[in-house]
Design a protein around this motif. Structure first.
Motif, PDB file in Angstrom:
ATOM      1  N   UNK A 152       0.828  -1.207   0.000  1.00 54.26           N
ATOM      2  CA  UNK A 152       0.000   0.000   0.000  1.00 54.26           C
ATOM      3  C   UNK A 152       0.863   1.259   0.000  1.00 54.26           C
ATOM      4  N   UNK A 153       1.829   1.309   0.908  1.00 52.69           N
ATOM      5  CA  UNK A 153       2.673   2.498   1.019  1.00 52.69           C
ATOM      6  C   UNK A 153       3.593   2.641  -0.203  1.00 52.69           C
ATOM      7  N   UNK A 154       4.124   1.520  -0.695  1.00 51.77           N
ATOM      8  CA  UNK A 154       5.005   1.587  -1.870  1.00 51.77           C
ATOM      9  C   UNK A 154       4.240   2.123  -3.080  1.00 51.77           C
ATOM     10  N   UNK A 155       2.993   1.649  -3.260  1.00 44.77           N
ATOM     11  CA  UNK A 155       2.168   2.099  -4.382  1.00 44.77           C
ATOM     12  C   UNK A 155       1.845   3.586  -4.253  1.00 44.77           C
ATOM     13  N   UNK A 156       1.513   4.012  -3.038  1.00 44.43           N
ATOM     14  CA  UNK A 156       1.198   5.425  -2.818  1.00 44.43           C
ATOM     15  C   UNK A 156       2.419   6.306  -3.071  1.00 44.43           C
ATOM     16  N   UNK A 157       3.604   5.821  -2.706  1.00 44.14           N
ATOM     17  CA  UNK A 157       4.830   6.597  -2.959  1.00 44.14           C
ATOM     18  C   UNK A 157       5.075   6.763  -4.459  1.00 44.14           C
ATOM     19  N   UNK A 167       4.651  11.225  -0.736  1.00 44.44           N
ATOM     20  CA  UNK A 167       3.623  10.464  -0.015  1.00 44.44           C
ATOM     21  C   UNK A 167       3.140  11.229   1.218  1.00 44.44           C
ATOM     22  N   UNK A 168       4.060  11.920   1.882  1.00 41.87           N
ATOM     23  CA  UNK A 168       3.723  12.614   3.126  1.00 41.87           C
ATOM     24  C   UNK A 168       2.905  13.891   2.907  1.00 41.87           C
ATOM     25  N   UNK A 169       2.743  14.311   1.665  1.00 42.74           N
ATOM     26  CA  UNK A 169       2.016  15.550   1.383  1.00 42.74           C
ATOM     27  C   UNK A 169       0.619  15.323   0.806  1.00 42.74           C
ATOM     28  N   UNK A 170       0.303  14.075   0.432  1.00 42.02           N
ATOM     29  CA  UNK A 170      -0.940  13.797  -0.282  1.00 42.02           C
ATOM     30  C   UNK A 170      -1.815  12.793   0.459  1.00 42.02           C
ATOM     31  N   UNK A 171      -3.064  12.692   0.006  1.00 41.37           N
ATOM     32  CA  UNK A 171      -4.018  11.706   0.529  1.00 41.37           C
ATOM     33  C   UNK A 171      -4.398  10.737  -0.590  1.00 41.37           C
ATOM     34  N   UNK A 172      -4.546   9.442  -0.219  1.00 41.23           N
ATOM     35  CA  UNK A 172      -4.861   8.418  -1.210  1.00 41.23           C
ATOM     36  C   UNK A 172      -5.860   7.418  -0.652  1.00 41.23           C
ATOM     37  N   UNK A 173      -6.567   6.748  -1.548  1.00 45.17           N
ATOM     38  CA  UNK A 173      -7.215   5.473  -1.226  1.00 45.17           C
ATOM     39  C   UNK A 173      -6.490   4.425  -2.059  1.00 45.17           C
ATOM     40  N   UNK A 183      -8.238  -2.334   1.622  1.00 45.43           N
ATOM     41  CA  UNK A 183      -8.495  -1.008   1.062  1.00 45.43           C
ATOM     42  C   UNK A 183      -8.206   0.008   2.152  1.00 45.43           C
ATOM     43  N   UNK A 184      -7.183   0.844   1.944  1.00 37.05           N
ATOM     44  CA  UNK A 184      -6.729   1.755   2.982  1.00 37.05           C
ATOM     45  C   UNK A 184      -6.903   3.215   2.623  1.00 37.05           C
ATOM     46  N   UNK A 185      -7.248   4.034   3.627  1.00 34.19           N
ATOM     47  CA  UNK A 185      -7.267   5.489   3.489  1.00 34.19           C
ATOM     48  C   UNK A 185      -5.948   6.023   4.020  1.00 34.19           C
ATOM     49  N   UNK A 186      -5.172   6.675   3.152  1.00 27.29           N
ATOM     50  CA  UNK A 186      -3.854   7.206   3.504  1.00 27.29           C
ATOM     51  C   UNK A 186      -3.933   8.724   3.632  1.00 27.29           C
ATOM     52  N   UNK A 187      -3.540   9.230   4.790  1.00 31.20           N
ATOM     53  CA  UNK A 187      -3.594  10.665   5.062  1.00 31.20           C
ATOM     54  C   UNK A 187      -2.196  11.172   5.352  1.00 31.20           C
ATOM     55  N   UNK A 191      -1.571   5.376   7.243  1.00 36.64           N
ATOM     56  CA  UNK A 191      -2.795   4.637   6.899  1.00 36.64           C
ATOM     57  C   UNK A 191      -3.771   4.809   8.056  1.00 36.64           C
ATOM     58  N   UNK A 192      -4.715   5.734   7.902  1.00 38.88           N
ATOM     59  CA  UNK A 192      -5.571   6.123   9.027  1.00 38.88           C
ATOM     60  C   UNK A 192      -6.827   5.269   9.145  1.00 38.88           C
TER      61      UNK A 192
END
Length: 253
Positions: A152-157, A167-173, A183-187, A191-192
Motif C-alpha cells: 500500500x505504502x510503496x504504491x502510494x509513494x 507520499x507525506x504531502x498527499x491523501x490516497x485510497x 483497502x486503505x485510506x492514507x492521510x 494509513x488512518x
C-alpha cells in the motif's frame, strides 16, 4: 523477500537497481501439507536458495536481506532490524497467523550464516489508525490494522512521485488485491483507516471469506459441527473464491 499466502516474491538489488526478480507460486496442495505457518520456513527458504542458484546469484555477495514483516507487535511504518524478540513474536504469531510472518524469519535464516543484518519493512501490523477508525460498533471489540502496508505504502509513494509530490504531502485510497484484499485510506503518510484483511474482514478474496452475515456466522460457531480452528480456516485460507470454485488462482477463474 515477500512471503504471501499464495506466492513467494524475491528480488535482488544492486544499490537501487533491480537485477533479478521472480514470483514463486504455491498451490493449495503445496501449502496445505504444513500444519503451521512456521512449518513452511524451510520449504520457502529452500525454494529461494534454489531459484537464486539457478540464476547464478551468490549469496556471499549480499550486504543485507529484507523480508516482508508479519504479525509481531504493532509498530508505525518503517524499517526494522530483525532481532530475537521479533523472531519469537513472528514464530508464535502474537497478532495472528499468516504467511507474512515468514518474511523476517526467512530473511534472518538466510542472513545469519553470512554475518549480515536482516530487516523487515512496513510490516502487516503497522498501526496508524485514527481513534474513530478503531470503533467497531461494539464496546470491547476494537478494529485492528492488519493489512498490506508494504504494498500500500510503496504504491502510494510511486503515485505521489508521478504527481510531482511526496507520499507525506498527499491523501490516497489504495486497494491491494492478492490472496487477501485490503483497502486503505492514507492521510499524509499514514494509513488512518483500513479493513483487517489478514483476519478476513472486508471484501471476499481468492481465499478469504470477507465480512460475513453476523447472525449466520454466530449460528455456525455454535452449531457444534466445527472447532474454532476449523471456523478460522473457513474464513481465512479456505473462504472466498477457493470455497466457491476450488481454486485460489484469479487467472484460472
Amino acid at each position: 523477500i515477500n512471503t504471501g499466502s499464495t506466492s513467494t516474491k524475491i528480488s535482488v538489488f544492486d544499490d537501487e537497481n533491480e537485477v533479478f526478480t521472480e514470483v514463486i507460486r504455491h498451490s493449495n496442495e503445496e501449502i496445505g501439507r504444513f500444519k503451521t505457518i512456521y512449518g513452511q520456513y524451510e520449504f520457502r527458504r529452500d525454494m529461494i536458495a534454489k531459484t537464486l542458484e539457478e540464476q547464478g546469484i551468490d549469496l556471499k555477495t549480499l550486504d543485507a536481506v529484507a523480508g516482508r514483516g508479519g504479525n509481531m507487535k504493532p509498530v508505525v511504518g518503517g524499517t526494522y532490524v530483525v532481532n530475537d524478540l521479533m523472531l519469537e513474536d513472528l514464530k508464535v504469531g502474537v497478532m495472528g497467523q499468516h504467511a507474512s510472518n515468514l518474511g523476517g524469519i526467512v530473511a534472518h535464516v538466510i542472513a545469519s550464516p553470512l554475518n549480515i543484518k536482516s530487516y523487515v519493512v512496513d510490516p502487516v501490523i503497522v498501526d496508524e489508525l485514527e481513534a474513530l477508525a478503531r470503533l467497531s460498533g461494539l464496546p470491547g471489540i476494537n478494529r485492528k490494522s492488519k493489512d498490506h502496508p508494504l504494498n500500500q505504502k510503496a504504491t502510494a509513494r510511486i503515485a505521489a512521485k508521478e504527481l510531482g509530490s511526496t507520499y507525506e504531502q498527499l491523501n490516497f485510497i489504495v486497494a491491494h488485491m492478492g490472496g487477501g484484499i485490503s483497502v486503505g485510506a492514507h492521510k499524509k503518510g499514514k494509513i488512518v483507516d483500513v479493513n483487517n484483511s489478514l483476519d478476513g474482514d472486508g471484501p471476499y478474496t481468492p481465499e478469504r471469506a470477507g465480512s460475513l452475515p453476523t447472525g449466520a456466522l454466530i449460528d455456525m460457531c455454535f452449531s457444534g459441527q466445527f472447532t474454532e480452528q476449523e471456523v478460522r480456516k473457513k474464513i481465512v485460507g479456505s473462504g472466498g473464491l477457493v470455497a466457491y470454485l476450488g481454486t485460489n488462482d484469479g487467472r484460472e477463474v
